[in-house]
Design an enzyme around this catalytic site. Structure first.
Site, PDB file in Angstrom:
ATOM      1  N   VAL A 125      -6.709 -10.942   0.394  1.00 19.44           N
ATOM      2  CA  VAL A 125      -7.460 -11.710  -0.592  1.00 19.44           C
ATOM      3  C   VAL A 125      -8.165 -12.820   0.173  1.00 19.44           C
ATOM      4  O   VAL A 125      -7.544 -13.493   1.012  1.00 19.44           O
ATOM      5  CB  VAL A 125      -6.531 -12.292  -1.678  1.00 19.44           C
ATOM      6  CG1 VAL A 125      -7.311 -13.178  -2.641  1.00 19.44           C
ATOM      7  CG2 VAL A 125      -5.813 -11.173  -2.431  1.00 19.44           C
ATOM      8  N   GLY A 155      -3.613 -10.957  -5.416  1.00 21.23           N
ATOM      9  CA  GLY A 155      -2.689 -10.167  -4.595  1.00 21.23           C
ATOM     10  C   GLY A 155      -1.621  -9.513  -5.441  1.00 21.23           C
ATOM     11  O   GLY A 155      -1.277  -8.340  -5.242  1.00 21.23           O
ATOM     12  N   TYR A 200       5.786 -11.198  -0.799  1.00 21.79           N
ATOM     13  CA  TYR A 200       6.346  -9.851  -0.948  1.00 21.79           C
ATOM     14  C   TYR A 200       7.783  -9.895  -1.457  1.00 21.79           C
ATOM     15  O   TYR A 200       8.184  -9.092  -2.304  1.00 21.79           O
ATOM     16  CB  TYR A 200       6.279  -9.096   0.377  1.00 21.79           C
ATOM     17  CG  TYR A 200       4.870  -8.801   0.851  1.00 21.79           C
ATOM     18  CD1 TYR A 200       3.869  -8.418  -0.038  1.00 21.79           C
ATOM     19  CD2 TYR A 200       4.529  -8.909   2.188  1.00 21.79           C
ATOM     20  CE1 TYR A 200       2.584  -8.151   0.392  1.00 21.79           C
ATOM     21  CE2 TYR A 200       3.236  -8.638   2.634  1.00 21.79           C
ATOM     22  CZ  TYR A 200       2.273  -8.256   1.718  1.00 21.79           C
ATOM     23  OH  TYR A 200       1.004  -7.977   2.154  1.00 21.79           O
TER      24      TYR A 200
END
Length: 163
Positions: A90, A100, A134
């Site tokens: 991004v 994202g 993540y």
């Protein structure tokens, strides 16, 4: 009400912006010197006779804000295909808008829809922002595995059968 990103599959007309995003990722990862992507190579690899990968573009307020480039792999243990996320990027000025997250959620949906057993990717160990992102999404590091790679002259040498 805040905007949400518009996601769409890339088309051949998007090749220049895909290259631009790849170059932006290479800069961010301090690997610009290793980036050899050209419009012609991307055109052939993504939209040629045998496409090797797919790209989803994210648009934010009318401009391309980021992308995810992915392809299928296969898990012998699961006996199912998987999706390997090669790149998720991004533009720095547009981070923090859920772009994202939207891209990763979209890929998870694609994986489930296609009957895949997993979605996986690699991240540079110094990229703590990406690692935090993540892990917040439910991803877990596979610390028992080490990635190996053969490229360039070493690949050519290996292909020749010479050890």
């Amino acid at each position: 009400m805040p905007s949400s990103p518009l996601l769409r599959p890339a088309t051949p007309a998007d090749v220049p912006v895909i290259r631009e995003l790849i170059e932006g990722l290479a800069e961010y990862e301090q690997l610009r010197h290793a980036c050899q992507a050209t419009d012609a190579l991307l055109q052939a690899s993504l939209f040629g006779e045998r496409p090797y990968a797919e790209v989803v573009l994210a648009e934010w307020e009318g401009q391309v804000a980021g992308f995810a480039l992915f392809f299928h792999n296969f898990s012998t243990f699961l006996a199912k295909p998987g999706i390997y996320l090669e790149d998720l990027f991004v533009r720095p000025a547009l981070r923090g808008h859920g772009i994202g997250t939207a891209l990763l959620v979209h890929l998870a949906h694609v994986a489930v829809q296609r009957g895949c057993g997993r979605l996986e990717w690699s991240v540079l160990d110094w990229n703590v922002d990406a690692i935090r992102f993540y892990e917040k999404m439910g991803a877990r590091a596979q610390d028992a595995w080490t990635v190996y790679r053969v490229t360039g002259e070493a690949l050519t040498h290996l292909a020749s059968g010479v050890s």
